[in-house]
Scaffold this active site. Structure first.
Site, PDB file in Angstrom:
ATOM      1  N   ASP A 161     -25.478  45.109  13.978  1.00 34.49           N
ATOM      2  CA  ASP A 161     -24.608  46.277  13.863  1.00 34.49           C
ATOM      3  C   ASP A 161     -24.330  46.270  12.427  1.00 34.49           C
ATOM      4  O   ASP A 161     -24.367  47.496  11.893  1.00 34.49           O
ATOM      5  CB  ASP A 161     -23.157  46.120  14.618  1.00 34.49           C
ATOM      6  CG  ASP A 161     -22.758  44.483  14.701  1.00 34.49           C
ATOM      7  OD1 ASP A 161     -22.827  44.053  13.552  1.00 34.49           O
ATOM      8  OD2 ASP A 161     -21.808  44.283  15.564  1.00 34.49           O
ATOM      9  N   ASN A 162     -23.845  45.415  11.742  1.00 36.14           N
ATOM     10  CA  ASN A 162     -23.556  45.608  10.200  1.00 36.14           C
ATOM     11  C   ASN A 162     -25.167  45.905   9.549  1.00 36.14           C
ATOM     12  O   ASN A 162     -24.862  46.627   8.452  1.00 36.14           O
ATOM     13  CB  ASN A 162     -23.163  44.203   9.707  1.00 36.14           C
ATOM     14  CG  ASN A 162     -22.501  44.318   8.333  1.00 36.14           C
ATOM     15  OD1 ASN A 162     -23.188  43.884   7.401  1.00 36.14           O
ATOM     16  ND2 ASN A 162     -21.439  44.821   8.254  1.00 36.14           N
TER      17      ASN A 162
END
Length: 455
Positions: free
Chosen positions: A267-268
């Site tokens: 996600d990051n």
């Protein structure tokens, strides 16, 4: 340089650092109050279907998360005229499937599909689960939601408004490539670990997360609820090198969601890739998503924080090294010693004022996220958990910073450069430790993500 000059320099630096951290904390507090205490209804919620962009909601599932039925139901009840839901599981015997089928029967008018089976594109099981849904989605706008979060029925419409609308002033006129959401935790148990986690996520974590995203100097995203365009993700590969500056031979590297299967914190990394490779910016909507924290021991909490720090260390080393100096206890010691040396101010007078004000600000952030002040009956319990979190922060950090192995969903991984991972044999000294009261599956409610709030 004599010792007096050195002490003076360090004392001045300590006061400057203390003032800067308070400024960041107050920015997060005031921004949270302004952003989250008023959530207007979006005009697109009641607009004709053909006038709004379609959205594909992707929810990867594995097992029975706490509050799973209500979490998924909140997706079915979104006030938006044009969306589909793709619910994916790796195994046809997954316990989440009966819950999904019950919801599909209850909401027959919602365009919802089940996708069974994964595609192995890397070590990240969530990405392996999501790839087929990602490819099958009918719309370019994707909203990826963890199975353990619940959203307000107006979240989708307001998030689309942010993604397709004009950029805010803080993004310097660059297009918004990702909309994400702060989250608040709700412990459904009196287990101390769950109470500590709730106190941490609803105060210090949220305060710093909102502040850093308000400053918008770099990507800072936790991926419980992310909205972006598939056409943008198809152009990035996680190298974090600007697309315009890539060499010709780099075009052969895989792009799109499968390219992020080598990261645990996909996600990051997706957010960072959109920021650095395409020059896009992120924005927070005025919504928060809710996590229900299941049963968690203190050791479960400790191992979760250890995992988080170790992943972050390999992605943002400088910020991770600075992290302990942002915590209230270390910060108060810096302020007390500096104030005593410079002004002769008694530490025993400064410390209680510091902690009282710090707690007050944290409780204000809590009220902004939840939408109402903390009930009186809960305050003593919260303050106890909050104090335990503050006291555990430094010991956990010191233990975490020395190792590189993490445990996720019962599997051990070795964290490599830039947050990539490989499966670990689990024969290191860390693995020989015994954690009393811990369980094999430590992913009861929070998927691994890089929280750069302290970074």
């Amino acid at each position: 340089m004599d010792s007096g000059t050195i002490l003076l320099a360090f004392s001045l630096l300590g006061i400057v650092w203390y003032t800067a951290l308070w400024a960041i904390g107050l920015m997060g507090c005031l921004t949270a109050r302004k952003r989250y205490r008023l959530r207007p209804r979006s005009p697109s919620a009641s607009a004709p279907r053909e006038t709004v962009p379609g959205v594909s909601i992707l929810r990867p599932l594995k097992g029975l998360d706490p509050n799973l039925y209500e979490n998924l139901e909140s997706t079915f009840t979104q006030e938006y005229p044009n969306f589909e839901i793709l619910l994916s599981v790796a195994d046809e015997n997954d316990q989440a499937l009966p819950v999904v089928r019950e919801l599909m029967v209850r909401y027959p008018s919602v365009d919802a599909k089940i996708i069974i089976g994964e595609e192995n594109v890397g070590v990240n099981p969530k990405v392996n689960n999501l790839v087929r849904s990602y490819r099958a989605a009918a719309n370019d706008i994707l909203w990826v939601l963890d199975s353990n979060v619940m959203v307000d029925r107006g979240t989708l419409a307001r998030s689309v408004d942010v993604l397709v609308g004009s950029p805010s002033s803080s993004t310097q006129s660059k297009r918004i490539g990702l909309v994400h959401h702060a989250f608040y935790a709700s412990a459904n148990t009196l287990a101390l670990g769950a109470q500590i986690e709730e106190a941490f996520l609803n105060t210090n974590h949220a305060k710093m997360y909102v502040a850093i995203n308000t400053a918008a100097v770099d990507s800072c995203v936790v991926g419980k609820s992310n909205m972006y365009r598939r056409s943008d993700v198809e152009r990035v590969n996680g190298s974090l090198k600007p697309l315009s500056g890539r060499k010709d031979d780099s075009t052969s590297e895989p792009c799109g969601l499968p390219a992020f299967g080598r990261f645990l914190a996909e996600d990051n990394m997706i957010a960072g890739a959109l920021w650095h490779e395409l020059g896009l910016r992120h924005d927070l909507s005025c919504d928060v998503v809710q996590n229900v924290v299941g049963d968690m021991t203190v050791m479960d909490y400790v191992k979760r924080r250890v995992r988080w720090i170790r992943v972050r260390k390999h992605m943002v080393l400088a910020a991770t090294l600075a992290e302990p100096f942002t915590e209230s206890i270390v910060l108060s010691a810096i302020a007390a010693s500096s104030a005593k040396y410079l002004f002769g101010f008694p530490p025993l007078l400064l410390l209680p004022v510091h902690f009282a004000l710090w707690l007050y600000v944290d409780m204000d952030v809590y009220a902004s996220l939840v939408g109402y002040p903390m009930p009186t009956a809960k305050r003593f319990q919260f303050i106890f958990a909050w104090a335990a979190r503050e006291m555990l922060a430094l010991p956990i950090y010191l233990f975490a910073i020395l190792g590189d192995e993490v445990e996720w969903r019962g599997r051990k991984y070795q964290v490599l450069r830039n947050g990539e991972v490989k499966r670990s044999s689990g024969t290191g000294w860390f693995d020989r430790l015994r954690w009393p009261g811990s369980r094999v599956d430590l992913n009861q409610y929070e998927r691994l993500g890089v929280d750069v709030e302290s970074s």
